[in-house]
Design a protein around this motif. Structure first.
Motif, PDB file in Angstrom:
ATOM      1  N   GLN A  66     -44.740  -9.696 -57.109  1.00  9.61           N
ATOM      2  CA  GLN A  66     -44.705  -8.582 -56.163  1.00  9.61           C
ATOM      3  C   GLN A  66     -43.269  -8.142 -55.912  1.00  9.61           C
ATOM      4  OE1 GLN A  66     -46.844  -9.897 -52.650  1.00  9.61           O
ATOM      5  NE2 GLN A  66     -48.747  -8.999 -53.413  1.00  9.61           N
ATOM      6  N   ALA A  67     -43.130  -6.910 -55.526  1.00  8.81           N
ATOM      7  CA  ALA A  67     -41.806  -6.392 -55.178  1.00  8.81           C
ATOM      8  C   ALA A  67     -41.170  -7.276 -54.108  1.00  8.81           C
ATOM      9  CB  ALA A  67     -41.919  -4.955 -54.689  1.00  8.81           C
ATOM     10  N   THR A 102     -39.716  -3.479 -64.009  1.00 11.77           N
ATOM     11  CA  THR A 102     -40.788  -3.759 -64.955  1.00 11.77           C
ATOM     12  C   THR A 102     -40.385  -3.343 -66.362  1.00 11.77           C
ATOM     13  OG1 THR A 102     -42.527  -3.541 -63.289  1.00 11.77           O
ATOM     14  CG2 THR A 102     -43.157  -3.169 -65.599  1.00 11.77           C
ATOM     15  N   LYS A 106     -37.809  -5.144 -58.114  1.00 12.35           N
ATOM     16  CA  LYS A 106     -38.341  -3.834 -57.784  1.00 12.35           C
ATOM     17  C   LYS A 106     -39.305  -3.393 -58.887  1.00 12.35           C
ATOM     18  CE  LYS A 106     -33.836  -2.543 -55.806  1.00 12.35           C
ATOM     19  NZ  LYS A 106     -32.718  -1.562 -55.874  1.00 12.35           N
ATOM     20  N   PRO A 107     -40.224  -2.491 -58.566  1.00 19.43           N
ATOM     21  CA  PRO A 107     -41.135  -2.006 -59.617  1.00 19.43           C
ATOM     22  C   PRO A 107     -40.390  -1.439 -60.821  1.00 19.43           C
ATOM     23  CG  PRO A 107     -41.973  -1.394 -57.471  1.00 19.43           C
ATOM     24  CD  PRO A 107     -40.615  -1.997 -57.239  1.00 19.43           C
ATOM     25  N   GLU A 108     -39.225  -0.846 -60.596  1.00 19.15           N
ATOM     26  CA  GLU A 108     -38.467  -0.282 -61.713  1.00 19.15           C
ATOM     27  C   GLU A 108     -37.833  -1.339 -62.609  1.00 19.15           C
ATOM     28  OE1 GLU A 108     -38.196   0.500 -58.458  1.00 19.15           O
ATOM     29  OE2 GLU A 108     -36.114   0.950 -57.907  1.00 19.15           O
ATOM     30  N   THR A 137     -43.456  -7.842 -64.967  1.00 14.01           N
ATOM     31  CA  THR A 137     -44.152  -6.774 -64.268  1.00 14.01           C
ATOM     32  C   THR A 137     -44.003  -6.989 -62.773  1.00 14.01           C
ATOM     33  OG1 THR A 137     -45.768  -6.599 -66.061  1.00 14.01           O
ATOM     34  CG2 THR A 137     -46.345  -5.580 -63.952  1.00 14.01           C
ATOM     35  N   VAL A 138     -43.489  -5.970 -62.098  1.00 13.29           N
ATOM     36  CA  VAL A 138     -43.279  -6.036 -60.651  1.00 13.29           C
ATOM     37  C   VAL A 138     -44.215  -5.029 -59.994  1.00 13.29           C
ATOM     38  CG1 VAL A 138     -41.606  -5.913 -58.782  1.00 13.29           C
ATOM     39  CG2 VAL A 138     -40.868  -6.631 -61.070  1.00 13.29           C
ATOM     40  N   SER A 139     -45.103  -5.527 -59.171  1.00 11.31           N
ATOM     41  CA  SER A 139     -46.068  -4.657 -58.499  1.00 11.31           C
ATOM     42  C   SER A 139     -45.536  -4.223 -57.141  1.00 11.31           C
ATOM     43  CB  SER A 139     -47.394  -5.387 -58.329  1.00 11.31           C
ATOM     44  OG  SER A 139     -47.235  -6.517 -57.501  1.00 11.31           O
ATOM     45  N   SER A 140     -45.908  -3.024 -56.760  1.00 10.08           N
ATOM     46  CA  SER A 140     -45.423  -2.483 -55.482  1.00 10.08           C
ATOM     47  C   SER A 140     -46.332  -2.862 -54.334  1.00 10.08           C
ATOM     48  CB  SER A 140     -45.307  -0.968 -55.579  1.00 10.08           C
ATOM     49  OG  SER A 140     -46.542  -0.409 -55.933  1.00 10.08           O
TER      50      SER A 140
END
Length: 116
Positions: free
Chosen positions: A13-14, A90, A86-88, A113-116
């Motif tokens: 997660q973020a 990913t 951060k999601p970015e 993979t970073v989820s928001s």
């Protein structure tokens, strides 16, 4: 021949953290630097961080203050500690090993993979 094996990617997660590892084996001599690139879908592969044989480090502006690269020479391993993800962030993260005129070797990549 140089073999690079990455590990440590995954889904987070973020705000979370991950630690990537890259173990090198084979003809590991004349190494000038090791580091990490990343490639997001539809984007070019970009440098994230590197560490030279003299222990100097360099980071992309987007990760400064959040990511830390380090190496364990006894284990021929380089690490990338990633905090405050951060999601970015990913992307597929690729380890590389630069031997100057002897060329650059790449790992197969590990997905982050970073989820928001």
């Amino acid at each position: 021949q140089v073999q690079l094996v990455e590990s440590g990617g995954g889904l987070v997660q973020a705000g979370g953290s991950l630690r990537l590892s890259c173990a090198a084996s084979g003809s590991i001599f004349s190494v000038t630097a090791m580091g990490w690139y990343r490639q997001a879908p539809g984007s070019q592969r970009k440098l994230v961080a590197l560490i030279t044989s003299g222990e100097a480090t360099n980071y992309a502006d987007s990760v400064k203050g959040r990511f830390t690269i380090s190496r364990d020479n006894a284990k021929n391993t380089v690490y990338l500690q990633m905090n405050s993800l951060k999601p970015e962030d990913t992307a597929v993260y690729y380890c590389y090993l630069d031997r100057g005129s002897l060329g650059v070797s790449w790992g197969r990549g590990t997905q982050v993979t970073v989820s928001s």
